[in-house]
Design a protein around this motif. Structure first.
Motif, PDB file in Angstrom:
ATOM      1  N   ALA A  44       0.867  -1.172   0.000  1.00  0.00           N
ATOM      2  CA  ALA A  44       0.000   0.000   0.000  1.00  0.00           C
ATOM      3  C   ALA A  44       0.903   1.221   0.000  1.00  0.00           C
ATOM      4  CB  ALA A  44      -0.896  -0.001   1.233  1.00  0.00           C
ATOM      5  N   ALA A  45       0.471   2.284  -0.654  1.00  0.00           N
ATOM      6  CA  ALA A  45       1.261   3.513  -0.692  1.00  0.00           C
ATOM      7  C   ALA A  45       0.396   4.670  -0.210  1.00  0.00           C
ATOM      8  CB  ALA A  45       1.769   3.779  -2.102  1.00  0.00           C
ATOM      9  N   ILE A  46       0.979   5.506   0.630  1.00  0.00           N
ATOM     10  CA  ILE A  46       0.283   6.667   1.181  1.00  0.00           C
ATOM     11  C   ILE A  46       1.069   7.903   0.767  1.00  0.00           C
ATOM     12  CG2 ILE A  46      -0.551   7.776   3.280  1.00  0.00           C
ATOM     13  CD1 ILE A  46      -0.292   4.957   4.607  1.00  0.00           C
ATOM     14  N   GLY A  47       0.396   8.836   0.112  1.00  0.00           N
ATOM     15  CA  GLY A  47       1.073   9.997  -0.440  1.00  0.00           C
ATOM     16  C   GLY A  47       1.711   9.617  -1.755  1.00  0.00           C
ATOM     17  N   ILE A  48       0.892   9.517  -2.811  1.00  0.00           N
ATOM     18  CA  ILE A  48       1.357   8.885  -4.049  1.00  0.00           C
ATOM     19  C   ILE A  48       1.773   9.863  -5.146  1.00  0.00           C
ATOM     20  CG2 ILE A  48       0.095   6.772  -3.601  1.00  0.00           C
ATOM     21  CD1 ILE A  48      -2.031   7.742  -5.595  1.00  0.00           C
ATOM     22  N   GLY A  49       1.713  11.148  -4.879  1.00  0.00           N
ATOM     23  CA  GLY A  49       2.231  12.109  -5.851  1.00  0.00           C
ATOM     24  C   GLY A  49       3.708  12.334  -5.574  1.00  0.00           C
ATOM     25  N   ASP A  70      -4.249   8.996  -1.111  1.00  0.00           N
ATOM     26  CA  ASP A  70      -3.802  10.380  -1.219  1.00  0.00           C
ATOM     27  C   ASP A  70      -4.990  11.289  -0.965  1.00  0.00           C
ATOM     28  OD1 ASP A  70      -1.037  11.593  -2.797  1.00  0.00           O
ATOM     29  OD2 ASP A  70      -2.661  12.969  -2.273  1.00  0.00           O
ATOM     30  N   VAL A  71      -4.741  12.421  -0.319  1.00  0.00           N
ATOM     31  CA  VAL A  71      -5.833  13.356  -0.050  1.00  0.00           C
ATOM     32  C   VAL A  71      -6.168  14.191  -1.268  1.00  0.00           C
ATOM     33  CG1 VAL A  71      -5.411  13.473   2.428  1.00  0.00           C
ATOM     34  CG2 VAL A  71      -4.258  15.090   0.914  1.00  0.00           C
ATOM     35  N   ASN A  72      -5.250  14.320  -2.222  1.00  0.00           N
ATOM     36  CA  ASN A  72      -5.474  15.120  -3.419  1.00  0.00           C
ATOM     37  C   ASN A  72      -5.578  14.206  -4.636  1.00  0.00           C
ATOM     38  OD1 ASN A  72      -5.408  16.878  -5.603  1.00  0.00           O
ATOM     39  ND2 ASN A  72      -3.833  18.189  -4.714  1.00  0.00           N
ATOM     40  N   TRP A  73      -6.799  13.803  -4.938  1.00  0.00           N
ATOM     41  CA  TRP A  73      -7.002  12.857  -6.043  1.00  0.00           C
ATOM     42  C   TRP A  73      -6.717  13.480  -7.400  1.00  0.00           C
ATOM     43  CZ3 TRP A  73     -11.133   8.538  -5.619  1.00  0.00           C
ATOM     44  CH2 TRP A  73     -10.893   7.790  -4.461  1.00  0.00           C
ATOM     45  N   ASP A  74      -6.815  14.790  -7.532  1.00  0.00           N
ATOM     46  CA  ASP A  74      -6.458  15.429  -8.800  1.00  0.00           C
ATOM     47  C   ASP A  74      -4.966  15.274  -9.070  1.00  0.00           C
ATOM     48  OD1 ASP A  74      -9.028  16.265  -9.423  1.00  0.00           O
ATOM     49  OD2 ASP A  74      -8.790  18.198  -8.404  1.00  0.00           O
ATOM     50  N   TYR A  75      -4.162  15.487  -8.046  1.00  0.00           N
ATOM     51  CA  TYR A  75      -2.713  15.357  -8.173  1.00  0.00           C
ATOM     52  C   TYR A  75      -2.306  13.901  -8.379  1.00  0.00           C
ATOM     53  CZ  TYR A  75       2.232  16.251  -7.072  1.00  0.00           C
ATOM     54  OH  TYR A  75       3.601  16.349  -7.119  1.00  0.00           O
ATOM     55  N   ALA A  76      -3.077  12.970  -7.828  1.00  0.00           N
ATOM     56  CA  ALA A  76      -2.735  11.549  -7.868  1.00  0.00           C
ATOM     57  C   ALA A  76      -3.401  10.796  -9.013  1.00  0.00           C
ATOM     58  CB  ALA A  76      -3.124  10.906  -6.543  1.00  0.00           C
ATOM     59  N   LYS A  77      -4.191  11.463  -9.851  1.00  0.00           N
ATOM     60  CA  LYS A  77      -4.983  10.740 -10.860  1.00  0.00           C
ATOM     61  C   LYS A  77      -4.135   9.912 -11.817  1.00  0.00           C
ATOM     62  CE  LYS A  77      -5.415  14.739 -13.864  1.00  0.00           C
ATOM     63  NZ  LYS A  77      -6.306  15.768 -14.323  1.00  0.00           N
ATOM     64  N   ARG A  88      -8.564   2.594  -3.906  1.00  0.00           N
ATOM     65  CA  ARG A  88      -8.227   4.003  -3.706  1.00  0.00           C
ATOM     66  C   ARG A  88      -8.818   4.519  -2.404  1.00  0.00           C
ATOM     67  NH1 ARG A  88      -9.763   6.121  -9.778  1.00  0.00           N
ATOM     68  NH2 ARG A  88      -8.476   4.589 -10.867  1.00  0.00           N
ATOM     69  N   TYR A  89      -8.034   5.336  -1.716  1.00  0.00           N
ATOM     70  CA  TYR A  89      -8.476   5.879  -0.430  1.00  0.00           C
ATOM     71  C   TYR A  89      -8.077   7.337  -0.283  1.00  0.00           C
ATOM     72  CZ  TYR A  89      -9.302   1.064   0.939  1.00  0.00           C
ATOM     73  OH  TYR A  89      -9.771  -0.219   0.991  1.00  0.00           O
ATOM     74  N   TRP A  90      -8.889   8.079   0.485  1.00  0.00           N
ATOM     75  CA  TRP A  90      -8.575   9.453   0.894  1.00  0.00           C
ATOM     76  C   TRP A  90      -7.845   9.425   2.232  1.00  0.00           C
ATOM     77  CZ3 TRP A  90     -10.264  13.453  -2.223  1.00  0.00           C
ATOM     78  CH2 TRP A  90     -11.283  13.175  -3.109  1.00  0.00           C
ATOM     79  N   ASP A  91      -8.245   8.500   3.096  1.00  0.00           N
ATOM     80  CA  ASP A  91      -7.787   8.457   4.478  1.00  0.00           C
ATOM     81  C   ASP A  91      -7.040   7.146   4.734  1.00  0.00           C
ATOM     82  OD1 ASP A  91      -7.552   8.301   7.264  1.00  0.00           O
ATOM     83  OD2 ASP A  91      -9.520   9.184   7.619  1.00  0.00           O
ATOM     84  N   TYR A  92      -5.783   7.245   5.124  1.00  0.00           N
ATOM     85  CA  TYR A  92      -4.984   6.031   5.330  1.00  0.00           C
ATOM     86  C   TYR A  92      -5.538   5.175   6.463  1.00  0.00           C
ATOM     87  CZ  TYR A  92      -2.591   7.737   9.538  1.00  0.00           C
ATOM     88  OH  TYR A  92      -2.303   8.167  10.803  1.00  0.00           O
ATOM     89  N   ARG A  93      -6.194   5.795   7.448  1.00  0.00           N
ATOM     90  CA  ARG A  93      -6.750   5.009   8.558  1.00  0.00           C
ATOM     91  C   ARG A  93      -7.867   4.097   8.072  1.00  0.00           C
ATOM     92  NH1 ARG A  93      -7.718  10.365  11.846  1.00  0.00           N
ATOM     93  NH2 ARG A  93      -8.505  10.734   9.742  1.00  0.00           N
ATOM     94  N   LYS A  94      -8.677   4.584   7.147  1.00  0.00           N
ATOM     95  CA  LYS A  94      -9.725   3.744   6.564  1.00  0.00           C
ATOM     96  C   LYS A  94      -9.099   2.620   5.741  1.00  0.00           C
ATOM     97  CE  LYS A  94     -13.945   3.829   3.922  1.00  0.00           C
ATOM     98  NZ  LYS A  94     -14.937   4.570   3.191  1.00  0.00           N
ATOM     99  N   ASP A  97      -7.947  -0.001   8.072  1.00  0.00           N
ATOM    100  CA  ASP A  97      -9.096  -0.752   8.597  1.00  0.00           C
ATOM    101  C   ASP A  97      -9.609  -1.776   7.597  1.00  0.00           C
ATOM    102  OD1 ASP A  97      -9.061   0.566  11.015  1.00  0.00           O
ATOM    103  OD2 ASP A  97     -10.656   1.984  10.476  1.00  0.00           O
ATOM    104  N   GLU A  98      -9.757  -1.352   6.339  1.00  0.00           N
ATOM    105  CA  GLU A  98     -10.348  -2.222   5.322  1.00  0.00           C
ATOM    106  C   GLU A  98      -9.365  -3.223   4.726  1.00  0.00           C
ATOM    107  OE1 GLU A  98     -12.346   0.026   2.293  1.00  0.00           O
ATOM    108  OE2 GLU A  98     -13.665   1.024   3.738  1.00  0.00           O
ATOM    109  N   MET A  99      -8.108  -2.833   4.550  1.00  0.00           N
ATOM    110  CA  MET A  99      -7.146  -3.663   3.816  1.00  0.00           C
ATOM    111  C   MET A  99      -6.039  -4.221   4.703  1.00  0.00           C
ATOM    112  SD  MET A  99      -7.767  -3.240   0.270  1.00  0.00           S
ATOM    113  CE  MET A  99      -6.208  -3.788  -0.318  1.00  0.00           C
ATOM    114  N   GLY A 100      -6.076  -3.932   5.992  1.00  0.00           N
ATOM    115  CA  GLY A 100      -4.978  -4.294   6.888  1.00  0.00           C
ATOM    116  C   GLY A 100      -4.509  -5.726   6.781  1.00  0.00           C
TER     117      GLY A 100
END
Length: 164
Positions: A44-49, A70-77, A88-94, A97-100
């Motif tokens: 998993a990658a967090i902060g993908i730009g 990534d919180v900025n999906w436009d930058y990460a598209k 795809r996720y906005w929040d790494y905590r979610k 939770d879902e993919m752990g």
């Protein structure tokens, strides 16, 4: 023709067969570019730009990219487009939770002030972590991550483009 008994032939054949079942993948093809699907990590990658995208490119041919955050999906598209099968996720905590249970390792390339907490959360879940520099902003954060690495047994690495 040699005088080999049937018993000796079977013993030698069994030993050879056993050797191939315990032989490391490096001698059975990995050194030639073949990696068994079971030998790949789910990453998993967090902060993908920016640097996150560069880190993903370094592992995408040898590992499975299963989740992107990534919180900025436009930058990460563009990164999302390169990995259409990754969730795809906005929040790494979610995402945790879902993919752990299906994640083996995490790449962290978020803004500097969030590296330590994002890394600590991954380590607490037993995930191996590659994180961009700076790893921490205080001695407390450094000691926390050191203790987490010892208690969880995960491998962690801080990247600095010269020696990662």
């Amino acid at each position: 023709m040699s005088n080999i008994s049937r018993r000796q032939f079977l013993k030698t054949g069994a030993a050879a067969a056993a050797a191939f079942t315990v032989a490391p993948s490096s001698i059975l093809g990995r050194s030639y570019g073949h990696v068994a699907p079971s030998d790949k990590l789910n990453i998993a990658a967090i902060g993908i730009g920016g640097m996150g995208h560069s880190n993903i490119r370094n592992v995408q041919n040898t590992e499975n990219i299963v989740a992107l955050c990534d919180v900025n999906w436009d930058y990460a598209k563009n990164v999302f487009a390169e990995h259409p099968n990754a969730k795809r996720y906005w929040d790494y905590r979610k995402m945790y939770d879902e993919m752990g249970k299906s994640i083996d390792a995490v790449i962290v390339a978020t803004p500097d002030h969030t590296h330590a907490i994002t890394t600590a959360d991954a380590m607490t879940l037993g995930k191996h972590v590659f994180v961009q520099k700076p790893l921490t902003h205080s001695v407390y954060e450094s000691r926390l991550l050191t203790n987490l690495a010892k208690s969880t047994g995960v491998a962690t690495q801080m990247g600095n483009q010269g020696a990662s």
